[in-house]
Design a protein around this motif. Structure first.
Motif, PDB file in Angstrom:
ATOM      1  N   ALA A  47       0.849  -1.181   0.000  1.00  0.00           N
ATOM      2  CA  ALA A  47       0.000   0.000   0.000  1.00  0.00           C
ATOM      3  C   ALA A  47       0.885   1.231   0.000  1.00  0.00           C
ATOM      4  N   LEU A  48       0.263   2.392  -0.264  1.00  0.00           N
ATOM      5  CA  LEU A  48       0.950   3.675  -0.285  1.00  0.00           C
ATOM      6  C   LEU A  48       0.219   4.634   0.645  1.00  0.00           C
ATOM      7  N   ASN A  49       0.972   5.303   1.505  1.00  0.00           N
ATOM      8  CA  ASN A  49       0.406   6.322   2.384  1.00  0.00           C
ATOM      9  C   ASN A  49       0.586   7.662   1.691  1.00  0.00           C
ATOM     10  N   GLN A  50      -0.533   8.269   1.240  1.00  0.00           N
ATOM     11  CA  GLN A  50      -0.434   9.419   0.359  1.00  0.00           C
ATOM     12  C   GLN A  50      -1.224  10.621   0.846  1.00  0.00           C
ATOM     13  N   SER A  51      -0.663  11.791   0.567  1.00  0.00           N
ATOM     14  CA  SER A  51      -1.386  13.057   0.660  1.00  0.00           C
ATOM     15  C   SER A  51      -1.931  13.369  -0.720  1.00  0.00           C
ATOM     16  N   LEU A  52      -3.148  13.908  -0.760  1.00  0.00           N
ATOM     17  CA  LEU A  52      -3.796  14.165  -2.042  1.00  0.00           C
ATOM     18  C   LEU A  52      -4.522  15.504  -1.977  1.00  0.00           C
ATOM     19  N   LEU A  53      -4.225  16.381  -2.918  1.00  0.00           N
ATOM     20  CA  LEU A  53      -4.922  17.660  -3.022  1.00  0.00           C
ATOM     21  C   LEU A  53      -6.208  17.481  -3.823  1.00  0.00           C
ATOM     22  N   TRP A  54      -7.296  18.011  -3.268  1.00  0.00           N
ATOM     23  CA  TRP A  54      -8.585  17.892  -3.946  1.00  0.00           C
ATOM     24  C   TRP A  54      -9.172  19.293  -4.078  1.00  0.00           C
ATOM     25  N   GLY A  55      -9.445  19.678  -5.300  1.00  0.00           N
ATOM     26  CA  GLY A  55      -9.978  21.007  -5.551  1.00  0.00           C
ATOM     27  C   GLY A  55     -11.320  20.972  -6.232  1.00  0.00           C
ATOM     28  N   ARG A  56     -11.704  22.124  -6.731  1.00  0.00           N
ATOM     29  CA  ARG A  56     -13.008  22.253  -7.384  1.00  0.00           C
ATOM     30  C   ARG A  56     -13.124  21.310  -8.576  1.00  0.00           C
ATOM     31  N   ASP A  57     -12.014  21.068  -9.256  1.00  0.00           N
ATOM     32  CA  ASP A  57     -12.028  20.205 -10.441  1.00  0.00           C
ATOM     33  C   ASP A  57     -11.665  18.754 -10.130  1.00  0.00           C
ATOM     34  N   GLY A  58     -11.618  18.408  -8.840  1.00  0.00           N
ATOM     35  CA  GLY A  58     -11.331  17.029  -8.480  1.00  0.00           C
ATOM     36  C   GLY A  58      -9.919  16.839  -7.967  1.00  0.00           C
ATOM     37  N   PRO A  59      -9.404  15.613  -8.030  1.00  0.00           N
ATOM     38  CA  PRO A  59      -8.074  15.325  -7.483  1.00  0.00           C
ATOM     39  C   PRO A  59      -6.966  16.014  -8.255  1.00  0.00           C
ATOM     40  N   GLY A  60      -5.936  16.418  -7.503  1.00  0.00           N
ATOM     41  CA  GLY A  60      -4.783  17.071  -8.113  1.00  0.00           C
ATOM     42  C   GLY A  60      -3.502  16.338  -7.781  1.00  0.00           C
ATOM     43  N   GLY A  61      -2.492  17.093  -7.340  1.00  0.00           N
ATOM     44  CA  GLY A  61      -1.211  16.480  -7.054  1.00  0.00           C
ATOM     45  C   GLY A  61      -1.243  15.627  -5.804  1.00  0.00           C
ATOM     46  N   ARG A  62      -0.270  14.738  -5.701  1.00  0.00           N
ATOM     47  CA  ARG A  62      -0.207  13.862  -4.533  1.00  0.00           C
ATOM     48  C   ARG A  62       1.245  13.667  -4.105  1.00  0.00           C
ATOM     49  N   TYR A  63       1.403  13.309  -2.841  1.00  0.00           N
ATOM     50  CA  TYR A  63       2.716  13.030  -2.264  1.00  0.00           C
ATOM     51  C   TYR A  63       2.635  11.683  -1.555  1.00  0.00           C
ATOM     52  N   THR A  64       3.636  10.839  -1.750  1.00  0.00           N
ATOM     53  CA  THR A  64       3.691   9.533  -1.101  1.00  0.00           C
ATOM     54  C   THR A  64       4.703   9.571   0.031  1.00  0.00           C
ATOM     55  N   LYS A  65       4.329   9.107   1.187  1.00  0.00           N
ATOM     56  CA  LYS A  65       5.202   9.138   2.352  1.00  0.00           C
ATOM     57  C   LYS A  65       6.556   8.517   2.031  1.00  0.00           C
ATOM     58  N   ALA A  66       7.611   9.246   2.388  1.00  0.00           N
ATOM     59  CA  ALA A  66       8.968   8.811   2.028  1.00  0.00           C
ATOM     60  C   ALA A  66       9.584   7.871   3.049  1.00  0.00           C
ATOM     61  N   HIS A  67       9.116   7.932   4.294  1.00  0.00           N
ATOM     62  CA  HIS A  67       9.746   7.144   5.356  1.00  0.00           C
ATOM     63  C   HIS A  67       8.690   6.353   6.136  1.00  0.00           C
ATOM     64  N   PRO A  68       8.172   5.263   5.554  1.00  0.00           N
ATOM     65  CA  PRO A  68       7.258   4.409   6.326  1.00  0.00           C
ATOM     66  C   PRO A  68       7.958   3.869   7.569  1.00  0.00           C
ATOM     67  N   VAL A  69       7.187   3.659   8.616  1.00  0.00           N
ATOM     68  CA  VAL A  69       7.748   3.263   9.904  1.00  0.00           C
ATOM     69  C   VAL A  69       7.800   1.744  10.006  1.00  0.00           C
ATOM     70  N   PRO A  70       8.996   1.157  10.212  1.00  0.00           N
ATOM     71  CA  PRO A  70       9.068  -0.300  10.385  1.00  0.00           C
ATOM     72  C   PRO A  70       8.306  -0.731  11.627  1.00  0.00           C
ATOM     73  N   PHE A  71       7.561  -1.815  11.506  1.00  0.00           N
ATOM     74  CA  PHE A  71       6.727  -2.373  12.568  1.00  0.00           C
ATOM     75  C   PHE A  71       5.536  -1.484  12.906  1.00  0.00           C
ATOM     76  N   GLY A  72       5.391  -0.356  12.203  1.00  0.00           N
ATOM     77  CA  GLY A  72       4.212   0.483  12.375  1.00  0.00           C
ATOM     78  C   GLY A  72       3.402   0.550  11.089  1.00  0.00           C
ATOM     79  N   GLU A  73       4.125   0.566   9.943  1.00  0.00           N
ATOM     80  CA  GLU A  73       3.460   0.633   8.644  1.00  0.00           C
ATOM     81  C   GLU A  73       3.912  -0.480   7.703  1.00  0.00           C
ATOM     82  N   TYR A  74       4.960  -1.135   8.054  1.00  0.00           N
ATOM     83  CA  TYR A  74       5.355  -2.349   7.323  1.00  0.00           C
ATOM     84  C   TYR A  74       6.141  -3.235   8.273  1.00  0.00           C
ATOM     85  N   ILE A  75       6.160  -4.522   7.978  1.00  0.00           N
ATOM     86  CA  ILE A  75       6.824  -5.495   8.843  1.00  0.00           C
ATOM     87  C   ILE A  75       8.041  -6.060   8.128  1.00  0.00           C
TER      88      ILE A  75
END
Length: 529
Positions: free
Chosen positions: A316-344
């Motif tokens: 999976a991807l943990n992402q930030s997503l900008l949503w505006g009047r015209d719908g979804p825009g740019g997105r950012y994917t988390k660069a540092h997932p946490v071991p044992f918290g977000e992946y094993i």
């Protein structure tokens, strides 16, 4: 026995003082002294065993208290592993301090041992542990501006150096009194060198006494939404629909209030990590809630966070997503997932560590592309998700690329009732000074607020309480020296540590060679002398 007791008690006291510095603004003044004192003490240890004992005592005392919140979130085994790893790092620091402490001009070398081990520990293994960095304690002190000058990593080096210079004489006196290790006599050159070092550090501290980022280019109005988590505040997965409903209701209520009072329109609305139960690009109900929020705010861009499907099954991807009047825009994917918290890591072998790991059925993947600012109307956002803020590379890269505002979306729900949210907020404040940017922090149940570019907290929402607030942020387009230095400081720290280890190894080999080739006549002459 007395020497061992003094070593253990002194190292433990210094560790506890450093730990308190992350919780109390008053104690932060003493953090450089605590680190400097143990570095000098370890360098004066009579034996390797004494230095090792001091380093382990310090590490166990500091990390067991500083990271106690890991017990509540992941379990005692994970906590024990992190404490052991941290203590191993301080033990290595102590041994290096003893190996280098008797050398001429060793004040900077002693500080570099701390800096190098801290840099290595903050990046390795599994992404490292960038918690408990000495540079963070510069906040709320006269030298907090060093963060804008040298970044968090560089400030760690400067504070450790200052601590060594200030504490070297009193610790040396104490070493004589307890006969830990009688130091060599101090000559005129040593005194002159110390005066030069002191003047150099004093000038750096004066240069770092201001955190003023300069004039801002303009301002913007941003809404911070904190929906809270029902129950004890820790069980996000059990209340996903209620959390979404709370954020939607708070956003709509705030928008109605702004319209009723005839206030200016919003430039941005920020929801935290864990505010959505599903990806709005896939789930129609979640998409409808997001679009309703955008309409309610008068089409202000909405920054949301969601879990998206990864490229393969079980990811999976943990992402930030900008949503505006015209719908979804740019997105950012988390660069540092946490071991044992977000992946094993090594899931098949380590799943037994904690039953909480069963709640992580998929492994989060790190963002594959270099992070870039997200354009949101007139704003260019540097975005980080949760623990991303503890790393200099993610947010710093976006600021260097032109971002004029930093936004951190986080979910600290698993740590509710512990010191972790406050520690992370302190790290966020240090990053704001380093980057010279105002920072908006939106957490699902706290700590949320607005941090000014000088590290001060201009607005803070109550924790574990549903709340929404409009803040006025200042936008900046200058680049601090700190954000440029931070790009390389950890790499340079690890390189300095490596060079020091190589130098010590070569010196040891040369001494052994000289001893091996010594003739009986040489030994006789040495004995006669």
């Amino acid at each position: 026995m007395i020497r061992t007791a003094v070593t253990v008690l002194g190292s433990t006291a210094a560790a506890l003082a450093l730990g308190l510095a992350f919780d109390s603004a008053t104690v932060r003044w003493f953090a450089p002294l605590a680190v400097g004192a143990v570095l000098v003490g370890w360098s004066r240890a009579r034996s390797w065993r004494g230095a090792l004992t001091g380093g382990l005592s310090f590490g166990l005392a500091f990390w067991s208290t500083h990271l106690w919140w890991v017990i509540a979130s992941t379990g005692p085994l994970a906590w024990g592993a992190l404490v052991t790893w941290g203590a191993a790092g301080t033990a290595i620091t102590a041994l290096l301090a003893r190996a280098t402490g008797a050398r001429r001009g060793s004040t900077l070398v002693l500080a570099a041992t701390w800096w190098g081990v801290e840099a290595a520990r903050s990046s390795w293994p599994l992404g490292g542990l960038p918690w408990g960095r000495l540079g963070t304690t510069a906040l709320d002190t006269p030298w907090s501006g060093l963060l804008a000058f040298a970044g968090v990593g560089g400030t760690s080096l400067l504070l450790a150096w200052a601590g060594v210079v200030v504490t070297r004489r009193p610790v040396t006196w104490l070493a004589r009194a307890t006969d830990v290790r009688r130091p060599r006599s101090e000559g005129v050159h040593d005194t002159a060198g110390r005066v030069a070092v002191t003047l150099c550090l004093a000038s750096l501290l004066v240069a770092g006494s201001t955190t003023d980022p300069g004039p801002s280019t303009e301002t913007a109005r941003v809404a911070i939404v904190q929906g809270d988590v029902p129950g004890d505040g820790t069980r996000v997965l059990e209340h996903r629909e209620a959390i979404l409903a709370s954020h939607l209701a708070l956003t709509q209520a705030l928008s109605e209030e702004l319209r009723a009072s005839d206030q200016p329109l919003l430039d941005l609305v920020v929801w935290p990590e864990s505010s959505l139960p599903a990806d709005p690009l896939v789930d129609p109900a979640v998409r409808a809630a997001v679009e309703a929020s955008v309409v309610a705010t008068g089409d202000a861009p909405l920054l949301i966070a969601a879990i998206a499907e990864g490229p393969t099954a079980g990811t999976a991807l943990n992402q930030s997503l900008l949503w505006g009047r015209d719908g979804p825009g740019g997105r950012y994917t988390k660069a540092h997932p946490v071991p044992f918290g977000e992946y094993i890591p090594w899931r098949d072998r380590l799943a037994w560590i904690s039953p909480r790991l069963d709640e992580i059925p998929r492994d989060m993947l790190a963002g594959a592309e270099a992070p870039k600012p997200l354009p949101a109307g007139s704003l260019d956002l540097a975005v980080g998700i949760c623990f991303d803020v503890a790393y200099a590379d993610t947010i710093g890269a976006q600021v260097r690329a032109g971002a004029d505002l930093v936004v951190v979306q986080t979910s600290n729900a698993a740590f509710t009732g512990t010191s972790q949210p406050e520690q992370q907020f302190l790290i966020s404040r240090a990053r704001a000074v380093e980057t010279g940017r105002d920072m908006v922090v939106s957490s699902v149940n706290g700590v949320s607020g607005l941090i000014a570019a000088d590290g001060s907290v201009r607005s803070r929402l109550p924790v574990t309480t549903p709340a929404a607030r409009v803040v006025e942020v200042r936008l900046y387009d200058t680049t601090t020296p700190g954000v440029r230095v931070a790009r390389f400081s950890d790499v340079v720290g690890v390189l300095a540590l490596t060079l020091l280890l190589v130098r010590l190894a070569l010196s040891s080999l040369l001494r052994r060679r000289d001893t091996a080739v010594e003739t009986p006549a040489d030994r006789s002459r040495a004995a006669g002398a």
